[in-house]
Design a protein around this motif. Structure first.
Motif, PDB file in Angstrom:
ATOM      1  N   GLN A  83      51.539  30.523   6.248  1.00  0.00           N
ATOM      2  CA  GLN A  83      52.662  31.437   6.050  1.00  0.00           C
ATOM      3  C   GLN A  83      52.624  32.567   7.075  1.00  0.00           C
ATOM      4  O   GLN A  83      53.666  32.975   7.601  1.00  0.00           O
ATOM      5  N   ARG A  84      51.426  33.072   7.364  1.00  0.00           N
ATOM      6  CA  ARG A  84      51.309  34.128   8.386  1.00  0.00           C
ATOM      7  C   ARG A  84      51.692  33.595   9.755  1.00  0.00           C
ATOM      8  O   ARG A  84      52.358  34.283  10.538  1.00  0.00           O
ATOM      9  N   LEU A  85      51.284  32.351  10.053  1.00  0.00           N
ATOM     10  CA  LEU A  85      51.653  31.734  11.331  1.00  0.00           C
ATOM     11  C   LEU A  85      53.166  31.625  11.434  1.00  0.00           C
ATOM     12  O   LEU A  85      53.751  31.990  12.461  1.00  0.00           O
ATOM     13  N   GLY A  86      53.811  31.128  10.385  1.00  0.00           N
ATOM     14  CA  GLY A  86      55.262  30.996  10.399  1.00  0.00           C
ATOM     15  C   GLY A  86      55.962  32.325  10.608  1.00  0.00           C
ATOM     16  O   GLY A  86      56.909  32.421  11.396  1.00  0.00           O
ATOM     17  N   ALA A  87      55.492  33.355   9.925  1.00  0.00           N
ATOM     18  CA  ALA A  87      56.088  34.686  10.063  1.00  0.00           C
ATOM     19  C   ALA A  87      55.922  35.214  11.484  1.00  0.00           C
ATOM     20  O   ALA A  87      56.855  35.797  12.054  1.00  0.00           O
ATOM     21  N   LEU A  88      54.752  34.993  12.074  1.00  0.00           N
ATOM     22  CA  LEU A  88      54.509  35.424  13.455  1.00  0.00           C
ATOM     23  C   LEU A  88      55.466  34.731  14.411  1.00  0.00           C
ATOM     24  O   LEU A  88      56.068  35.371  15.276  1.00  0.00           O
ATOM     25  N   LEU A  89      55.620  33.428  14.266  1.00  0.00           N
ATOM     26  CA  LEU A  89      56.504  32.684  15.157  1.00  0.00           C
ATOM     27  C   LEU A  89      57.954  33.103  14.987  1.00  0.00           C
ATOM     28  O   LEU A  89      58.688  33.230  15.972  1.00  0.00           O
ATOM     29  N   ARG A  90      58.386  33.349  13.757  1.00  0.00           N
ATOM     30  CA  ARG A  90      59.757  33.828  13.532  1.00  0.00           C
ATOM     31  C   ARG A  90      59.985  35.174  14.206  1.00  0.00           C
ATOM     32  O   ARG A  90      61.011  35.399  14.839  1.00  0.00           O
ATOM     33  N   ASP A 125      44.997  33.739  21.690  1.00  0.00           N
ATOM     34  CA  ASP A 125      44.142  34.779  21.098  1.00  0.00           C
ATOM     35  C   ASP A 125      44.950  35.653  20.144  1.00  0.00           C
ATOM     36  O   ASP A 125      44.481  35.997  19.064  1.00  0.00           O
ATOM     37  N   ALA A 126      46.152  36.021  20.555  1.00  0.00           N
ATOM     38  CA  ALA A 126      47.000  36.860  19.701  1.00  0.00           C
ATOM     39  C   ALA A 126      47.405  36.107  18.437  1.00  0.00           C
ATOM     40  O   ALA A 126      47.415  36.685  17.348  1.00  0.00           O
ATOM     41  N   VAL A 127      47.713  34.825  18.586  1.00  0.00           N
ATOM     42  CA  VAL A 127      48.087  34.018  17.414  1.00  0.00           C
ATOM     43  C   VAL A 127      46.914  33.969  16.445  1.00  0.00           C
ATOM     44  O   VAL A 127      47.070  34.220  15.253  1.00  0.00           O
ATOM     45  N   TRP A 128      45.726  33.666  16.948  1.00  0.00           N
ATOM     46  CA  TRP A 128      44.557  33.566  16.070  1.00  0.00           C
ATOM     47  C   TRP A 128      44.247  34.914  15.406  1.00  0.00           C
ATOM     48  O   TRP A 128      43.940  34.972  14.218  1.00  0.00           O
ATOM     49  N   ALA A 129      44.324  35.985  16.172  1.00  0.00           N
ATOM     50  CA  ALA A 129      44.044  37.305  15.605  1.00  0.00           C
ATOM     51  C   ALA A 129      45.003  37.618  14.460  1.00  0.00           C
ATOM     52  O   ALA A 129      44.594  38.134  13.422  1.00  0.00           O
ATOM     53  N   GLU A 130      46.261  37.270  14.638  1.00  0.00           N
ATOM     54  CA  GLU A 130      47.263  37.554  13.609  1.00  0.00           C
ATOM     55  C   GLU A 130      47.060  36.702  12.367  1.00  0.00           C
ATOM     56  O   GLU A 130      47.107  37.213  11.249  1.00  0.00           O
ATOM     57  N   ILE A 131      46.814  35.431  12.533  1.00  0.00           N
ATOM     58  CA  ILE A 131      46.757  34.565  11.350  1.00  0.00           C
ATOM     59  C   ILE A 131      45.433  34.633  10.619  1.00  0.00           C
ATOM     60  O   ILE A 131      45.352  34.292   9.449  1.00  0.00           O
ATOM     61  N   SER A 132      44.384  35.089  11.279  1.00  0.00           N
ATOM     62  CA  SER A 132      43.080  35.123  10.613  1.00  0.00           C
ATOM     63  C   SER A 132      42.681  36.505  10.134  1.00  0.00           C
ATOM     64  O   SER A 132      41.688  36.651   9.428  1.00  0.00           O
ATOM     65  N   GLN A 133      43.438  37.531  10.451  1.00  0.00           N
ATOM     66  CA  GLN A 133      43.056  38.912  10.138  1.00  0.00           C
ATOM     67  C   GLN A 133      42.846  39.160   8.655  1.00  0.00           C
ATOM     68  O   GLN A 133      41.886  39.793   8.268  1.00  0.00           O
ATOM     69  N   ARG A 134      43.712  38.680   7.793  1.00  0.00           N
ATOM     70  CA  ARG A 134      43.608  39.003   6.374  1.00  0.00           C
ATOM     71  C   ARG A 134      42.457  38.270   5.705  1.00  0.00           C
ATOM     72  O   ARG A 134      41.983  38.692   4.678  1.00  0.00           O
TER      73      ARG A 134
END
Length: 100
Positions: A15-22, A72-81
């Motif tokens: 869900q975080r990945l999808g939100a980031l891509l949107r 790196d930015a994608v991974w940082a965003e989706i794994s942060q929580r």
């Protein structure tokens, strides 16, 4: 082959990945992004809505490239929580030499 059910953490990460891509796609059309990434618009739609929580790495790499996102930015965003940290905290520790 039987596929194991996704864990709640995997679903949340999708869900975080999808939100980031949107957010990164912003005003660009889904069709334009999908075609430029060489994935189907339906695949992009499923990823953005979290219905495909664990997409293949080459798919994410292609979409990220079209959107101008570093992996790196994608991974940082989706794994942060999962780590309970704000976005960029892990990157900041690595850059400043504080990571163990």
């Amino acid at each position: 082959m039987v596929r194991l059910p996704l864990t709640p953490a995997e679903v949340e990460r999708g869900q975080r990945l999808g939100a980031l891509l949107r957010r990164a796609r912003a005003e660009r059309s889904m069709l334009d992004v999908a075609l430029n990434a060489r994935v189907s618009p339906e695949t992009l739609r499923k990823i953005e809505t979290g219905r495909v929580a664990t997409p293949a790495f080459p798919t994410i790499a292609a979409i990220a490239d079209v959107l101008g996102l570093s992996l790196d930015a994608v991974w940082a965003e989706i794994s942060q929580r999962e780590r309970g940290e704000p976005a960029g905290a892990d990157h900041h520790r690595r850059v400043s030499g504080l990571a163990s």
